[in-house]
Design a protein around this motif. Structure first.
Motif, PDB file in Angstrom:
ATOM      1  N   PHE A 156      -2.707   1.018   3.341  1.00 42.79           N
ATOM      2  CA  PHE A 156      -3.563   1.600   4.375  1.00 42.79           C
ATOM      3  C   PHE A 156      -2.800   1.780   5.677  1.00 42.79           C
ATOM      4  CE2 PHE A 156      -7.223   1.964   1.928  1.00 42.79           C
ATOM      5  CZ  PHE A 156      -7.420   0.828   1.179  1.00 42.79           C
ATOM      6  N   GLY A 157      -1.828   0.921   5.892  1.00 44.31           N
ATOM      7  CA  GLY A 157      -1.006   1.051   7.089  1.00 44.31           C
ATOM      8  C   GLY A 157      -0.199   2.339   7.074  1.00 44.31           C
ATOM      9  N   ALA A 158       0.295   2.730   5.892  1.00 46.24           N
ATOM     10  CA  ALA A 158       1.060   3.966   5.784  1.00 46.24           C
ATOM     11  C   ALA A 158       0.188   5.148   6.193  1.00 46.24           C
ATOM     12  CB  ALA A 158       1.578   4.139   4.361  1.00 46.24           C
ATOM     13  N   ALA A 159      -1.041   5.142   5.707  1.00 42.20           N
ATOM     14  CA  ALA A 159      -1.949   6.233   6.083  1.00 42.20           C
ATOM     15  C   ALA A 159      -2.180   6.213   7.591  1.00 42.20           C
ATOM     16  CB  ALA A 159      -3.266   6.090   5.331  1.00 42.20           C
ATOM     17  N   TYR A 160      -2.320   5.016   8.125  1.00 37.43           N
ATOM     18  CA  TYR A 160      -2.598   4.845   9.561  1.00 37.43           C
ATOM     19  C   TYR A 160      -1.503   5.451  10.418  1.00 37.43           C
ATOM     20  CZ  TYR A 160      -3.331   2.240  13.949  1.00 37.43           C
ATOM     21  OH  TYR A 160      -3.520   1.881  15.246  1.00 37.43           O
ATOM     22  N   ILE A 161      -0.246   5.266  10.001  1.00 35.18           N
ATOM     23  CA  ILE A 161       0.825   5.828  10.825  1.00 35.18           C
ATOM     24  C   ILE A 161       1.204   7.228  10.381  1.00 35.18           C
ATOM     25  CG2 ILE A 161       1.751   3.582  11.457  1.00 35.18           C
ATOM     26  CD1 ILE A 161       3.936   3.928   9.439  1.00 35.18           C
ATOM     27  N   GLY A 162       0.331   7.838   9.607  1.00 34.96           N
ATOM     28  CA  GLY A 162       0.515   9.256   9.330  1.00 34.96           C
ATOM     29  C   GLY A 162       1.296   9.584   8.082  1.00 34.96           C
ATOM     30  N   GLY A 186       0.676  10.097   4.932  1.00 38.49           N
ATOM     31  CA  GLY A 186      -0.377  10.300   3.943  1.00 38.49           C
ATOM     32  C   GLY A 186       0.131  10.543   2.546  1.00 38.49           C
ATOM     33  N   TRP A 187       1.440  10.774   2.407  1.00 41.24           N
ATOM     34  CA  TRP A 187       1.987  11.056   1.089  1.00 41.24           C
ATOM     35  C   TRP A 187       2.160   9.783   0.268  1.00 41.24           C
ATOM     36  CZ3 TRP A 187       6.485   8.335   0.800  1.00 41.24           C
ATOM     37  CH2 TRP A 187       7.088   7.999   2.014  1.00 41.24           C
ATOM     38  N   VAL A 188       1.908   8.641   0.907  1.00 36.58           N
ATOM     39  CA  VAL A 188       2.061   7.391   0.163  1.00 36.58           C
ATOM     40  C   VAL A 188       0.867   7.208  -0.762  1.00 36.58           C
ATOM     41  CG1 VAL A 188       2.144   4.885   0.357  1.00 36.58           C
ATOM     42  CG2 VAL A 188       3.457   6.294   1.942  1.00 36.58           C
ATOM     43  N   THR A 189       1.085   7.395  -2.054  1.00 38.83           N
ATOM     44  CA  THR A 189       0.007   7.236  -3.029  1.00 38.83           C
ATOM     45  C   THR A 189      -0.224   5.759  -3.328  1.00 38.83           C
ATOM     46  OG1 THR A 189       1.538   7.218  -4.873  1.00 38.83           O
ATOM     47  CG2 THR A 189       0.703   9.372  -4.149  1.00 38.83           C
ATOM     48  N   THR A 190      -1.291   5.493  -4.093  1.00 44.53           N
ATOM     49  CA  THR A 190      -1.525   4.101  -4.475  1.00 44.53           C
ATOM     50  C   THR A 190      -0.340   3.598  -5.286  1.00 44.53           C
ATOM     51  OG1 THR A 190      -2.753   4.869  -6.407  1.00 44.53           O
ATOM     52  CG2 THR A 190      -4.024   4.224  -4.479  1.00 44.53           C
ATOM     53  N   PHE A 191       0.246   4.479  -6.098  1.00 45.62           N
ATOM     54  CA  PHE A 191       1.378   4.055  -6.915  1.00 45.62           C
ATOM     55  C   PHE A 191       2.548   3.643  -6.031  1.00 45.62           C
ATOM     56  CE2 PHE A 191       3.953   3.566 -10.519  1.00 45.62           C
ATOM     57  CZ  PHE A 191       5.179   4.160 -10.282  1.00 45.62           C
ATOM     58  N   ILE A 192       2.863   4.500  -5.050  1.00 44.64           N
ATOM     59  CA  ILE A 192       3.987   4.181  -4.173  1.00 44.64           C
ATOM     60  C   ILE A 192       3.713   2.896  -3.402  1.00 44.64           C
ATOM     61  CG2 ILE A 192       5.289   4.948  -2.159  1.00 44.64           C
ATOM     62  CD1 ILE A 192       4.960   7.783  -3.130  1.00 44.64           C
ATOM     63  N   GLY A 193       2.499   2.799  -2.894  1.00 47.09           N
ATOM     64  CA  GLY A 193       2.132   1.592  -2.153  1.00 47.09           C
ATOM     65  C   GLY A 193       2.292   0.355  -3.015  1.00 47.09           C
ATOM     66  N   ALA A 194       1.823   0.469  -4.270  1.00 45.83           N
ATOM     67  CA  ALA A 194       1.914  -0.679  -5.170  1.00 45.83           C
ATOM     68  C   ALA A 194       3.370  -1.034  -5.453  1.00 45.83           C
ATOM     69  CB  ALA A 194       1.176  -0.379  -6.477  1.00 45.83           C
ATOM     70  N   VAL A 195       4.183  -0.009  -5.732  1.00 46.75           N
ATOM     71  CA  VAL A 195       5.592  -0.289  -6.035  1.00 46.75           C
ATOM     72  C   VAL A 195       6.283  -0.939  -4.847  1.00 46.75           C
ATOM     73  CG1 VAL A 195       7.824   0.749  -6.505  1.00 46.75           C
ATOM     74  CG2 VAL A 195       5.838   1.498  -7.789  1.00 46.75           C
ATOM     75  N   VAL A 196       6.091  -0.366  -3.666  1.00 44.72           N
ATOM     76  CA  VAL A 196       6.752  -0.924  -2.477  1.00 44.72           C
ATOM     77  C   VAL A 196       6.285  -2.353  -2.234  1.00 44.72           C
ATOM     78  CG1 VAL A 196       6.970  -0.732   0.027  1.00 44.72           C
ATOM     79  CG2 VAL A 196       7.147   1.319  -1.393  1.00 44.72           C
ATOM     80  N   GLY A 197       4.975  -2.547  -2.232  1.00 41.32           N
ATOM     81  CA  GLY A 197       4.441  -3.877  -1.951  1.00 41.32           C
ATOM     82  C   GLY A 197       4.907  -4.908  -2.961  1.00 41.32           C
ATOM     83  N   LEU A 198       4.775  -4.566  -4.247  1.00 41.43           N
ATOM     84  CA  LEU A 198       5.175  -5.506  -5.292  1.00 41.43           C
ATOM     85  C   LEU A 198       6.672  -5.770  -5.232  1.00 41.43           C
ATOM     86  CD1 LEU A 198       2.982  -4.341  -8.295  1.00 41.43           C
ATOM     87  CD2 LEU A 198       3.024  -6.620  -7.305  1.00 41.43           C
ATOM     88  N   THR A 199       7.458  -4.713  -5.006  1.00 41.76           N
ATOM     89  CA  THR A 199       8.909  -4.904  -4.958  1.00 41.76           C
ATOM     90  C   THR A 199       9.291  -5.882  -3.856  1.00 41.76           C
ATOM     91  OG1 THR A 199       9.298  -2.673  -5.786  1.00 41.76           O
ATOM     92  CG2 THR A 199      11.132  -3.759  -4.678  1.00 41.76           C
ATOM     93  N   LEU A 200       8.728  -5.661  -2.670  1.00 43.41           N
ATOM     94  CA  LEU A 200       9.090  -6.541  -1.558  1.00 43.41           C
ATOM     95  C   LEU A 200       8.670  -7.979  -1.833  1.00 43.41           C
ATOM     96  CD1 LEU A 200       8.208  -4.224   1.458  1.00 43.41           C
ATOM     97  CD2 LEU A 200      10.480  -4.959   0.716  1.00 43.41           C
TER      98      LEU A 200
END
Lengths: 244, 215, 252
Positions: free
Chosen positions: B74-80, B82-96
């Motif tokens: 949701f933070g990615a959407a907040y800072i504009g 919007g191309w961050v999909t749920t998949f990308i968000g999940a991959v980034v979050g889980l990876t970190l």
């Protein structure tokens, strides 16, 4: 007679570790068991202590008969044992290690137990370390505390299972000194060891165990100078080779 | 128990399972690589970098994965972005997150190799790089294998949190199926069994490796 | 474009809400931890018992809860159990799921701690003729407790972090509050950022607190270390002044 064992047999799984061992030890005798690893000497000691159960054979230790290979009643300290790995209780200080059985088994009061405990520690030269924990003591000191712990119970028989094998060479001496002193004071001892010097100087009898039986026994001078059996000679040569 | 209705919704569960496996596979690779890099760098105690990396690790281990996912997606959407999909968000979050935990495993593995090994290699004149790759790492990996596998098992389970940000993995789909056929226990049991089938063999494998390593 | 400072100001004005959420987090976590400990102790005893049926049942429980996701377990507790006739509030379901999940890990931790006491300890106790009760309570248990203390503390931290999942069943714990504040203020980074900070503070308080508690109740002090990775957490602090003489190895 302190120990009267006849035809003790013990197997672990498929391996027959003791194949009929007979042993008599009188009060005040110091008996040393030598032999290669796997010859069964530690197992024999542990059976006498009641830590393992013999499969076959008759056994009586300090007047307590054995049935089904184990003691029929607890020794309550009449048999003391000192282990290769010391086996001190790490969460208890030296004095607590020494007094725990005095209080819980012999039901001494705290002051009585402390007095006996401190005396036992002083006898092994560690009265000043009473409050130290095992992790704060060297290996030699830990083993001496272990000896004090066993002696505080006023045993009739002391068993030593390779008491110095886990020690750095320069610490072996301080433990050997305590053991020799004990032998001279008339304690009945059965000692499993690789330290031939101790056997020479302090033993009344040396027993060579090989492959689950007592192959040969005799006075130290006899056994070491003129062994009768070939395997005894081979073993002694190998040990001497390592010592030279 | 209406199994027929369940079978009718099996398509949803199947696609959820595929996405779970897909997300797990990708994240296992990325988090292991990240963890290895961070772990080795921290173990070799490069001064400035080690402090920063330590903050990263402590931050991600001391906070819940779920909140991290919410923050990132949701933070990615907040800072504009919007191309961050749920998949990308999940991959980034889980990876970190998993990367931080992995890095501790690798760091412990490297530090478990006795310093004598480094010294022996040094005396023999082996270069630092060669000794790191050919002598230290193989030993470190042997020790870390069981813990690593345990971590991958956790990762597979953790992918379920992506459901909360709307990624259509297995748990997310299970909610949809329950909505359809209203048999929560049946659906959840089936989903549980699917996770179990994936994770249990890995658990057994990790335990076997642990026993072998202990010998 | 929002000014970051106004953003934080707005979110911080909701501090009361965040703290109530944090309170619920703590309540559900502590409750779950207590039950998990009970499960862990009973389960470990069952796993070490003579009765094969007990060992198998607990073994199955442990494997199921360690090989399925916590989120799924939460949903089973909240959506599944009512269908079986046991309706639970979201707080109750959350506590049950967290307890059952952590309990499975604690069974193995406690069992491992008991098994890690060296057999030589039992030999020494036997030769001194200590009773079985005394051997267990005075020799085995103290050593096992020292062994399991760090992993059990870590499990508590995992419970606290895992409680964030209860937001998915609408429990207004800390994460749930953050989501609410986010939807009200639309200040995403600040809302979730504040929650992250609070969680970080709490997990650190637990770690440091347990270190201090450990230094007080364990003498000799617990070994420094804890470089364990995976489920392990912090390095242990060596608190100056509480350690006694430096550790001597044989030969010194």
């Amino acid at each position: 007679m302190i120990v009267n064992a006849s035809n003790i047999q013990k197997a672990f799984g498929d391996a027959q570790v003791l194949k009929g061992v007979s042993l008599e030890v009188d009060a005040g005798e110091v008996v040393v068991l030598i032999g290669a690893s796997g010859s069964g000497k530690s197992t024999m000691l542990r059976i006498i202590a009641g830590l393992e159960h013999a499969d076959e054979g008759q056994l009586s230790v300090c007047g307590t008969p054995f049935a089904h290979g184990k003691p029929t009643s607890p020794f309550n300290g009449r048999v003391g044992m000192v282990f290769q790995q010391f086996n001190l209780f790490p969460h208890l200080s030296a004095i607590e290690n020494v007094t725990i059985a005095l209080r819980r088994v012999k039901h001494l009061s705290k002051p009585q137990a402390e007095r006996s405990g401190v005396a036992a520690l002083e006898n092994v030269g560690l009265g000043h370390k009473a409050k130290s924990y095992p992790s704060q003591l060297s290996g030699g000191q830990q083993q001496r505390v272990a000896i004090a712990r066993a002696l505080a119970m006023e045993p009739d028989l002391m068993l030593f299972d390779e008491a110095t094998s886990a020690l750095d060479p320069e610490l072996v001496g301080e433990v050997m000194k305590v053991m020799r002193g004990l032998a001279e004071s008339g304690m009945t001892m059965i000692v499993v060891t690789h330290e031939m010097e101790f056997a020479r100087k302090a033993a009344d009898r040396v027993l060579f165990m090989d492959n689950g039986v007592i192959l040969e026994q005799g006075k130290p001078t006899e056994l070491f100078e003129s062994p009768r059996e070939d395997r005894t000679r081979q073993f002694l040569q190998r040990v001497r080779g390592a010592e030279d | 128990m209406n199994l027929g209705a369940l079978l009718g919704s099996s398509g949803l569960l199947w696609s959820g399972l595929l996405l779970t496996v897909y997300l797990s596979a990708i994240t296992i690779v990325t988090s292991t690589v990240l963890g290895a890099v961070v772990g080795f760098v921290r173990a070799s105690r490069v001064p400035g970098l080690s402090a920063i990396l330590r903050i990263y690790v402590e931050l991600f281990r001391g906070t819940p994965l779920l909140v991290q996912l919410l923050f990132i997606y949701f933070g990615a959407a907040y800072i504009g972005m919007g191309w961050v999909t749920t998949f990308i968000g999940a991959v980034v979050g889980l990876t970190l997150y998993e990367g931080a935990i992995c890095s501790e495993i690798f760091r412990a593995g490297v530090e478990a190799v006795p310093p004598a090994q480094h010294e022996a290699a040094h005396i023999l004149g082996i270069s630092k790089w060669d000794s790191a790759v050919r002598i230290i790492m193989p030993q470190a990996l042997r020790v870390t294998m069981p813990a690593l596998i345990g971590q991958e098992i956790s990762l597979v389970k953790d992918t379920s949190l992506a459901a909360v940000i709307g990624f259509a993995e297995l748990v997310n789909q299970s909610q949809a199926v329950i909505g359809n056929i209203n048999q929560p226990m049946l659906v959840l049991t089936v989903v549980g069994a699917l996770y179990f089938i994936i994770c249990y063999p890995m658990s057994v494998g990790a335990r076997r490796l642990e026993r072998k390593a202990a010998r | 474009m929002h000014h970051e400072s106004t953003g934080w100001g707005t979110v911080l004005s909701h501090t009361d809400q965040f703290l109530s959420g944090l309170l619920i987090t703590v309540e559900v976590s502590v409750l779950a931890f207590i039950f998990a400990l009970i499960i862990g102790i009973l389960g470990a005893a069952a796993r070490r018992s003579r009765f094969r049926i007990l060992r198998v049942i607990v073994g199955i429980y442990v494997e199921i809860f360690r090989n399925t996701p916590l989120l799924l377990q939460v949903f089973v507790a909240f959506f599944g159990l009512p269908a079986l006739g046991l309706p639970l509030t979201n707080f109750q379901a959350g506590a049950v799921a967290l307890a059952a999940n952590a309990g499975a890990y604690l069974v193995e931790i406690i069992r491992g701690g008991l098994a890690a006491v060296p057999p030589g300890q039992l030999d020494a106790a036997h030769v001194l003729s200590l009773t079985r009760t005394d051997t267990f309570s005075r020799i085995v248990l103290p050593q096992a407790i020292r062994k399991v203390y760090p992993p059990i503390v870590n499990q508590f931290v995992q419970i606290v972090l895992g409680s964030s999942l209860l937001s998915a069943i609408a429990l207004p714990e800390l994460t749930g509050v953050a989501q609410t504040v986010n939807s009200e203020t639309l200040l995403t980074l600040q809302s979730f950022g504040f929650a992250l900070i609070l969680y970080l503070i709490v997990s650190n308080i637990i770690s440091v607190g347990s270190n201090l508690l450990g230094a007080v109740i364990f003498h000799p002090p617990l070994e420094a270390g804890g470089r364990s990775a995976g489920k392990g957490r912090r390095r242990w602090l060596i608190i100056p002044g509480t350690n006694k003489e430096p550790r001597l190895k044989s030969g010194v």
